[in-house]
Design an enzyme around this catalytic site. Structure first.
Site, short mmCIF file in Angstrom:
data_model
loop_
_atom_site.label_atom_id
_atom_site.label_comp_id
_atom_site.label_asym_id
_atom_site.label_seq_id
_atom_site.Cartn_x
_atom_site.Cartn_y
_atom_site.Cartn_z
N GLY A 117 -72.97 53.29 40.56
CA GLY A 117 -71.67 52.62 40.46
C GLY A 117 -71.68 51.23 41.07
O GLY A 117 -70.93 50.36 40.63
N GLU A 120 -72.96 49.12 38.37
CA GLU A 120 -71.92 48.99 37.35
C GLU A 120 -70.85 47.99 37.80
O GLU A 120 -70.33 47.21 36.99
CB GLU A 120 -71.29 50.34 37.04
CG GLU A 120 -72.25 51.26 36.30
CD GLU A 120 -71.63 52.56 35.90
OE1 GLU A 120 -71.32 52.71 34.70
OE2 GLU A 120 -71.44 53.42 36.78
#
Length: 158
Positions: A117, A120
């Site tokens: 994440g 991301e």
């Protein structure tokens, strides 16, 4: 939680990943994981920077010298999702969308690791810059998990 640098009438807002307003003194986050308190703090800081007309750009940087963000907070894996229990807490997908659609330029300043994440989040920024020893990746695919916040779409578009 954030710092503004002003130079010749241009303001840049630094938003630190890992800082929170969590009142719990035992909350420790050495790898800048993206738990609910951090996601909420990031959302608030980015929204404040967007609404401040003097801020012309936003730089996301990890709190501390070694990590941009190691991704999800494993302390939340076996508990009911904070997103389900509180609609005020953004999901990682919501946060990535907020960054990607930001009307001001966003830069991910990556040092250390940006994984899962965290990567991301960096991919959601308009620009990325990293140190020569930075480690980037989506390691969740090694255990059969699909990145859930747009990483599979954003990475091939770079």
């Amino acid at each position: 939680n954030d710092t503004t640098m002003v130079n010749k009438n241009i303001s840049i807002r630094f938003v630190y990943i890992g800082e929170t307003t969590n009142p719990n003194p035992s909350y420790s986050n050495p790898v800048n994981s993206l738990g609910a308190p951090v996601r909420l703090s990031l959302q608030t800081s980015i929204q404040n920077a967007v609404s401040d007309p003097s801020v012309k750009g936003i730089i996301l940087i990890g709190k501390g010298p070694k990590t941009f963000s190691a991704g999800a907070d494993i302390r939340e894996f076996n508990s009911k999702s904070n997103v389900e229990s509180s609609p005020d807490i953004p999901s990682l997908t919501d946060l990535c969308h907020l960054i990607a659609s930001c009307p001001k330029p966003t830069v991910a300043a990556i040092r250390g690791v940006a994984l899962g994440g965290g990567f991301e989040l960096a991919l959601s920024c308009h620009f990325r810059i990293c140190t020569s020893d930075a480690k980037l990746g989506l390691p969740e695919v090694n255990i059969g998990l699909i990145p859930g916040a747009g990483g599979t779409q954003r990475l091939p578009r770079l």
